[in-house]
Design an enzyme around this catalytic site. Structure first.
Site, mmCIF file in Angstrom:
data_model
loop_
_atom_site.group_PDB
_atom_site.id
_atom_site.type_symbol
_atom_site.label_atom_id
_atom_site.label_comp_id
_atom_site.label_asym_id
_atom_site.label_seq_id
_atom_site.Cartn_x
_atom_site.Cartn_y
_atom_site.Cartn_z
ATOM 1 N N LYS B 99 0.896 -1.158 0.000
ATOM 2 C CA LYS B 99 0.000 0.000 0.000
ATOM 3 C C LYS B 99 0.927 1.198 0.000
ATOM 4 C CE LYS B 99 -3.412 2.206 3.065
ATOM 5 N NZ LYS B 99 -3.013 3.541 2.726
ATOM 6 N N GLY B 160 -8.143 9.818 8.442
ATOM 7 C CA GLY B 160 -8.557 9.969 9.834
ATOM 8 C C GLY B 160 -9.592 11.047 10.082
ATOM 9 N N ALA B 186 -9.294 5.961 2.956
ATOM 10 C CA ALA B 186 -9.271 7.122 3.847
ATOM 11 C C ALA B 186 -10.509 8.000 3.719
ATOM 12 C CB ALA B 186 -8.044 7.997 3.621
ATOM 13 N N GLY B 187 -10.932 8.511 4.869
ATOM 14 C CA GLY B 187 -12.026 9.460 4.917
ATOM 15 C C GLY B 187 -13.331 8.898 5.448
ATOM 16 N N ASN B 208 -9.256 2.476 8.540
ATOM 17 C CA ASN B 208 -8.683 2.106 9.834
ATOM 18 C C ASN B 208 -9.382 2.850 10.971
ATOM 19 O OD1 ASN B 208 -6.578 0.817 11.517
ATOM 20 N ND2 ASN B 208 -6.043 2.936 11.936
ATOM 21 N N THR B 209 -9.229 4.167 10.988
ATOM 22 C CA THR B 209 -9.732 4.956 12.110
ATOM 23 C C THR B 209 -11.228 4.777 12.360
ATOM 24 O OG1 THR B 209 -8.063 6.575 11.516
ATOM 25 C CG2 THR B 209 -9.672 7.269 13.132
#
Lengths: 73, 260
Positions: B99, B160, B186-187, B208-209
């Protein structure tokens, strides 16, 4: 002789091999990679590569991380 | 409904959700969240081991027979650092998939697309399965595909941030522009964001977050699994067109007469 391992200076025996260093530091081998002075040391050469005074050694493994780069710069 | 698999570097994946390993309350919560997410790929960072080498490792909490580890180059600000990190990951036995992140700025964590293109070209040539984290820019997406990327991973919003898919139209154009898989990276903040990405026709979502930072990460992991599946199914099912005025669902004919 003095070498730097993961940013930490340490005193080790002259001519210590990468193999011996990993054993000395009790580093798990699975999913571990080593670079000496920015060059990757293949696993097959751990025993053959003798470290020299002032060498900078990086020992890395997978750690928790998603899309988050750590703010460590 | 039969669905095709997500194919990356010649490997087939039935789950279209990719999850991270960072910021969890504990390794055990992470393990449970991975389980509930149904993901088959988990991202990991490559970092210095703590010395001496004892201590808990996240790998004690990831069944590597079940999960494919996807090393990232998070924290790299130049193509050179990212390429070296990818080589280290491969030497560590993490495989050919990477990645790829080349970060342009610490505050926004937006990608440096110039460095990203350069690193993609280098790593693709060396046989890596390159999965670049990029902007929601269709032109760059196309350049990355041409440079040998195995997929493109446009951001929905800053890493994040939890702001969701801020420019669905650009994502749509990227989908029409490239022929490699498109994975939103992301986002994502909550389940509906993941569903929107999939409804647009994306091939997958990476997060992830949104999971790790949720009050109940394990429950959110399940929500994300369902959202990705629901969004994918809705996309495949083919949604109705949007209209300004109502269209009755019940027939007008045969209404009883209540007039006196």
């Amino acid at each position: 002789m003095k070498i730097t391992v993961n940013g930490r200076e340490m005193e080790v025996a002259d001519g210590l091999s990468v193999e011996a260093l990993l054993r000395h530091l009790a580093v798990k081998r699975e999913y571990t990679a080593v670079a000496v002075n920015r060059e990757i040391t293949p696993k097959a050469s751990y025993a053959a590569v003798a470290l020299r005074e002032g060498d900078r050694v990086e020992i890395v493994r997978p750690m928790g991380g998603g899309v988050e780069p750590r703010a460590e710069r | 409904m039969q669905d095709t698999n997500l194919v990356l570097g010649g490997k087939d994946f039935t789950s279209r959700l990719i999850v991270g390993t960072g910021k969890y309350g504990s390794n055990e919560i992470m393990r449970q969240a991975h389980e509930e997410s149904g993901a088959e790929i988990v991202t990991v960072a490559v970092r210095r081991v703590s010395l001496p080498g004892q201590g808990e490792s996240i790998l004690d909490f990831i069944d590597t027979k079940r999960f494919t580890l996807l090393p990232n180059t998070a924290g790299c600000y130049t193509a050179d650092e990212a390429v070296r990190t990818a080589y280290l990951a491969r030497e560590a036995g993490l495989g050919e998939m990477v990645k790829l992140e080349v970060i342009g700025d610490a505050r926004t964590l937006f990608p440096d697309v110039q460095g990203l293109l350069e690193a993609t070209r280098t790593l693709a040539r060396e046989g890596f399965v390159v999965m670049p984290y990029t902007n929601d820019d269709p032109i760059i997406a196309k350049r990355l595909e041409d440079a040998g990327a195995a997929c493109v991973m446009p951001l929905g919003a800053p890493i994040g941030s939890g702001l969701g898919i801020r420019n669905p139209y650009n994502i749509k154009i990227i989908l029409e522009t490239v022929s490699v898989p498109v994975i939103v990276d992301a986002g994502v903040g909550t389940a509906s964001d993941a569903a929107i990405a999939m409804e647009l026709g994306c091939d997958g979502v990476l997060m992830n977050t949104a999971i790790a930072g949720a009050r109940d990460a394990v429950a959110m992991a399940r929500a994300m699994r369902l959202a990705v599946e629901a969004g994918r199914l809705a996309y495949k099912a083919g949604r109705i067109g949007k209209k300004l005025y109502a269209t009755a669902s019940s027939p007008i004919e045969g209404l009883p007469d209540w007039t006196s």
